[in-house]
Design a protein around this motif. Structure first.
Motif, short mmCIF file in Angstrom:
data_model
loop_
_atom_site.label_atom_id
_atom_site.label_comp_id
_atom_site.label_asym_id
_atom_site.label_seq_id
_atom_site.Cartn_x
_atom_site.Cartn_y
_atom_site.Cartn_z
N ASP A 33 40.05 -65.02 25.95
CA ASP A 33 41.59 -65.57 25.90
C ASP A 33 42.48 -64.50 25.46
O ASP A 33 43.86 -64.50 25.78
CB ASP A 33 41.68 -66.90 25.30
N ALA A 34 42.02 -63.70 24.26
CA ALA A 34 43.14 -62.84 23.63
C ALA A 34 43.61 -61.89 24.65
O ALA A 34 44.86 -61.37 24.64
CB ALA A 34 42.44 -62.08 22.69
N TYR A 35 42.80 -61.31 25.69
CA TYR A 35 43.18 -60.54 26.65
C TYR A 35 44.35 -61.21 27.51
O TYR A 35 45.56 -60.45 27.67
CB TYR A 35 42.15 -59.97 27.78
N PHE A 36 44.42 -62.37 27.90
CA PHE A 36 45.28 -62.87 28.91
C PHE A 36 46.76 -63.30 27.59
O PHE A 36 47.81 -63.32 28.32
CB PHE A 36 44.72 -64.32 29.14
N VAL B 52 54.03 -65.30 35.70
CA VAL B 52 52.71 -64.27 35.35
C VAL B 52 51.54 -64.83 34.57
O VAL B 52 50.31 -64.57 34.76
CB VAL B 52 53.47 -63.11 34.46
N VAL B 53 51.98 -65.81 33.38
CA VAL B 53 51.00 -66.33 32.71
C VAL B 53 50.18 -67.33 33.41
O VAL B 53 48.89 -67.16 33.36
CB VAL B 53 51.67 -67.17 31.34
N LYS B 54 50.72 -67.92 34.65
CA LYS B 54 50.06 -69.14 35.47
C LYS B 54 48.96 -68.15 36.21
O LYS B 54 47.97 -68.44 36.43
CB LYS B 54 50.84 -69.75 36.26
N PHE B 55 49.52 -66.88 36.86
CA PHE B 55 48.63 -66.55 37.71
C PHE B 55 47.51 -65.33 37.34
O PHE B 55 46.75 -64.87 37.94
CB PHE B 55 49.31 -65.94 39.08
N THR B 56 47.81 -65.02 36.10
CA THR B 56 46.95 -63.93 35.38
C THR B 56 45.45 -64.12 35.86
O THR B 56 44.56 -63.56 36.19
CB THR B 56 47.45 -63.33 34.34
N PRO B 57 45.01 -65.24 35.32
CA PRO B 57 43.54 -65.37 35.04
C PRO B 57 43.08 -65.45 36.74
O PRO B 57 41.89 -64.81 36.99
CB PRO B 57 43.42 -66.90 34.52
N LYS B 58 43.68 -66.23 37.63
CA LYS B 58 43.15 -66.23 39.07
C LYS B 58 43.22 -64.70 39.49
O LYS B 58 42.18 -64.54 40.16
CB LYS B 58 44.12 -67.19 39.95
N LEU B 59 44.39 -64.03 39.47
CA LEU B 59 44.41 -62.59 40.02
C LEU B 59 43.63 -61.73 39.35
O LEU B 59 42.98 -61.01 39.92
CB LEU B 59 46.02 -62.18 39.92
N LEU B 62 40.05 -62.08 40.91
CA LEU B 62 40.11 -61.59 42.41
C LEU B 62 40.02 -59.82 42.36
O LEU B 62 38.96 -59.34 42.89
CB LEU B 62 41.34 -61.69 43.17
N VAL B 63 40.70 -59.27 41.43
CA VAL B 63 40.92 -58.11 41.42
C VAL B 63 39.45 -57.37 40.68
O VAL B 63 38.87 -56.65 41.08
CB VAL B 63 41.99 -57.57 40.59
N TYR B 64 39.08 -58.02 39.51
CA TYR B 64 37.81 -57.60 38.89
C TYR B 64 36.80 -57.90 39.75
O TYR B 64 35.79 -56.87 39.76
CB TYR B 64 37.60 -58.65 37.51
N HIS B 65 36.61 -58.80 40.63
CA HIS B 65 35.08 -58.89 41.24
C HIS B 65 35.32 -57.87 42.50
O HIS B 65 34.20 -57.69 42.98
CB HIS B 65 35.07 -60.51 41.67
N MET B 66 36.45 -57.24 42.79
CA MET B 66 36.50 -56.31 43.76
C MET B 66 36.31 -54.96 43.21
O MET B 66 35.96 -54.20 43.97
CB MET B 66 37.85 -56.50 44.63
N THR B 67 36.64 -54.74 42.12
CA THR B 67 36.59 -53.29 41.51
C THR B 67 35.50 -53.37 40.54
O THR B 67 34.88 -52.20 40.25
CB THR B 67 37.84 -52.92 40.39
N SER B 68 35.02 -54.36 39.87
CA SER B 68 33.89 -54.43 38.94
C SER B 68 34.18 -53.62 37.90
O SER B 68 33.20 -52.75 37.26
CB SER B 68 32.69 -53.97 39.50
N ASN B 69 35.48 -53.33 37.48
CA ASN B 69 35.99 -52.37 36.32
C ASN B 69 36.97 -53.20 35.76
O ASN B 69 37.91 -53.38 36.33
CB ASN B 69 36.27 -50.98 36.88
#
Lengths: 151, 218
Positions: A33-36, B52-59, B62-69
């Motif tokens: 959570d700290a990252y977010f 930004v706060v609302k969509f950061t975890p969802k996005l 998406l991006v992480y599982h596509m880049t794996s980094n």
């Protein structure tokens, strides 16, 4: 050619369901959570530094672009295009525009007219030629017997 | 020509009206972020921060599982929000904000992956402890001995390697459908393809993954 065009083959449902279950497990893979919590702060800092590093011209262009969009820039472009087309059509299809030379009050006559200044005819030139005195009232000339013999 | 004046009974008129409304509702869902977006479009930066706060975890998912980094994900995500902020005035509400920002993120990630040299996948160390109670995980471990025997970190790495074997387009639909649980219709809107194409990509991606994860079969 992409593989989508191939005819689908029947799936081994059991294996596929396991693959899907394993993939679903990946949703737990996320930072703490700290990252977010810090993401927004980092975003704001990056935006500010981007603004500072951007040139004044770049900022101006961006602002003009945003303003242009907000006033409906496209509409203005279409309007200006339509007006230009209308003016062009008007000029191209103006009646007798190509035939009539432009004449003004002060314009000089063409060169060939300037060199042909003839004197105005006198009264005697306009009078019909005088009839010979021997002509009868019917317009015939009387002929004598001696003159016929000469012929 | 005289048009006959037909008066419908009230109940029929109301029913017809409600049917029309229901039809419109199914055609277009109201955007839950409409108000925040409108405020942000009028220059309210706090409203954009909320988005930004609302969509950061969802996005992020998406991006992480596509880049794996993780590092790449962070960079791409920062750029996604910066681009969305600049383009916000141009958002006309023809789709939901959610679909719009997902499209930006998907396109930017695909562009990023095309430019990126094949880099080693760097999985996150953190895996939510809730994984052990996840019904999908429990079922997978009950079905397969190798899955049960593999530790979570190993499983995670194998899955990421398998995901990286897929083409970018296939990886995008697998991420949205299998990991994020999005419906086909929504994915089709985001990637700008038909639902048939999305289903077809999923079918072939599943088959490929099945081959790459052969070891996990009983």
């Amino acid at each position: 050619m992409e593989d989508e065009s191939k005819t689908p083959l029947p799936e081994d449902h059991q294996d596929i369901s396991m693959v899907r279950q394993l993939l679903a497990v990946k949703r737990h893979e996320k930072p703490d959570d700290a990252y977010f919590d810090s993401f927004l702060t980092e975003f704001q800092t990056r935006q500010r530094s981007e603004m500072l590093s951007q040139s004044a011209r770049g900022l101006l262009m961006e602002r003009v672009g945003t303003w242009w969009w907000s006033v409906g820039g496209k509409k203005w472009v279409y309007g200006a295009g339509a007006a230009t087309a209308a003016i062009a059509m008007g000029v191209a299809f103006r009646p007798n525009a190509a035939d009539k030379p432009a004449i003004s009050e002060n314009s000089q006559p063409p060169a060939f007219e300037m060199n042909l200044q003839l004197p105005s005819p006198s009264e005697s030139d306009l009078r019909p030629p005088a009839m010979p005195s021997r002509v009868s009232k019917y317009g015939l000339i009387p002929v004598s017997a001696s003159s016929l013999q000469e012929l | 020509m005289v048009t006959p004046n037909i008066t419908l009974p009230l109940s029929v008129a109301v029913a017809a009206d409600s049917m029309k409304t229901a039809k419109e509702d199914t055609r277009r869902k109201p955007d839950p972020d409409k108000e925040l977006v409108a405020r942000a479009q009028n220059g309210d930066t706090v409203a954009f921060d909320e988005l930004v706060v609302k969509f950061t975890p969802k996005l992020y998912g998406l991006v992480y599982h596509m880049t794996s980094n993780h590092e790449d994900t962070n960079d791409v995500l920062q750029d996604v929000f910066a681009k969305a902020y600049r383009a916000l005035k141009r958002f006309q509400g023809k789709s939901t904000f959610y679909t719009w920002i997902y499209s930006i993120a998907t396109n930017m990630t695909l562009n990023f992956l095309k430019k990126r040299n094949r880099r080693r996948a760097m999985s996150l160390d953190d895996v939510d402890s809730a994984i052990e109670n996840d019904p999908d995980y429990i079922e997978a471990t009950s079905k397969s001995d190798p899955v049960r025997e593999a530790n979570i970190g190993e499983l995670q790495e194998r899955l990421n390697i398998a995901m990286q074997q897929l083409s970018e387009d296939h990886r995008a639909v697998v991420t949205m459908y299998d990991i994020q649980g999005m419906p086909h219709a929504e994915i089709a809107k985001i990637v700008g393809a038909s639902e048939g194409t999305v289903r077809s990509r999923l079918f072939y991606a599943h088959r490929q993954l099945q081959t790459y994860l052969e070891d996990f079969r009983k």
